[in-house]
Design an enzyme around this catalytic site. Structure first.
Site, PDB file in Angstrom:
ATOM      1  N   PRO A  40       8.619 -23.424  11.531  1.00 36.15           N
ATOM      2  CA  PRO A  40       8.747 -23.017  10.126  1.00 36.15           C
ATOM      3  C   PRO A  40       7.675 -22.015   9.685  1.00 36.15           C
ATOM      4  CG  PRO A  40       9.081 -25.377  10.336  1.00 36.15           C
ATOM      5  CD  PRO A  40       8.636 -24.893  11.684  1.00 36.15           C
ATOM      6  N   ASP A  80       5.863 -13.057  14.242  1.00 35.15           N
ATOM      7  CA  ASP A  80       4.905 -13.458  15.285  1.00 35.15           C
ATOM      8  C   ASP A  80       5.523 -13.588  16.674  1.00 35.15           C
ATOM      9  OD1 ASP A  80       2.846 -13.377  13.572  1.00 35.15           O
ATOM     10  OD2 ASP A  80       2.528 -15.522  13.402  1.00 35.15           O
ATOM     11  N   ASP A  89       7.552 -19.537  20.304  1.00 34.18           N
ATOM     12  CA  ASP A  89       6.792 -20.238  19.267  1.00 34.18           C
ATOM     13  C   ASP A  89       7.582 -20.282  17.954  1.00 34.18           C
ATOM     14  OD1 ASP A  89       4.561 -21.706  18.444  1.00 34.18           O
ATOM     15  OD2 ASP A  89       3.514 -19.937  17.683  1.00 34.18           O
TER      16      ASP A  89
END
Length: 219
Positions: free
Chosen positions: A53, A68, A50
């Site tokens: 930006p 993340d 994933d």
């Protein structure tokens, strides 16, 4: 982890005109430092899946970190029992194909991260997303996501416009081409991006010195 004082890369891109020190080159330098974290994960055969930006945290001009790992912001539900985790705008063709069909999940690997990385880098440099043409005029969000995934799954390249810099254009092509030909090592891609940024910074400094000299002469 410490909170990133400038938030994520997408936020800085939107606000950079009001942020001292944040030009396009410094944004690319932040991507380069963040890519070191992706490289480290890849060395352990961990794909982020994933890269976008919103997942590049900016700590200062030229300083970014990847965030993340394994967390996706968007779910495409095909059945009540199955969900695909990805962000459509930055999905690789193999991720998009799997999201649409549920087939060939086994080919989604580290090279998908490299594709997503290249889309993000292209967007920083050109200010344009290479698949925005696919969803222009579509109002319904679900229809827009599906149309976007179809264009990416087909790797329809009409939105990739050459910048005129052979090194950069070759980098983007080699990171977003057919899976068999795609660069498989993000360290290689990042090294080429560093060369591009170093050259761009030198050109910028030369131009700044030329302007300063011209102002002195005029004075």
């Amino acid at each position: 982890t410490h909170r990133a004082p400038f938030g994520s890369l997408d936020r800085v891109i939107k606000q950079r005109r009001s942020l001292p020190g944040f030009d396009r080159i410094s944004l690319l330098e932040a991507v380069i430092t963040a890519t070191e974290g992706i490289k480290e994960a890849h060395e352990h055969q961990v794909a982020h899946r994933d890269i976008k930006p919103q997942n590049i945290l900016i700590f200062a001009p030229g300083q970014g970190k990847i965030a993340d790992f394994g967390i996706a912001r968007w779910r495409s539900r095909r059945t009540s029992n199955d969900a695909v985790l990805l962000t459509p705008k930055y999905a690789s063709p193999e991720q998009a194909f799997y999201a649409l069909t549920g087939q060939h999940d086994s080919i989604v690997d580290l090279r998908g991260d490299i594709y997503s990385w290249a889309i993000m880098v292209y967007e920083v440099v050109t200010g344009a997303h290479p698949f925005v043409w696919a969803i222009r005029g579509i109002k319904d969000p679900l229809a827009s996501q599906r149309t976007l995934l179809k264009a990416i799954a087909a790797n329809d390249r009409r939105g990739f416009q050459p910048t005129g810099d052979i090194t950069f254009d070759s980098l983007i092509y080699n990171c977003t081409c057919d899976l068999k030909s795609r660069i498989g090592d993000i360290a290689v891609a990042n090294r080429v991006l560093k060369q591009f940024v170093t050259r761009a910074r030198l050109q910028q400094d030369t131009e700044r010195r030329r302007r300063s000299a011209a102002l002195v002469d005029d004075g």
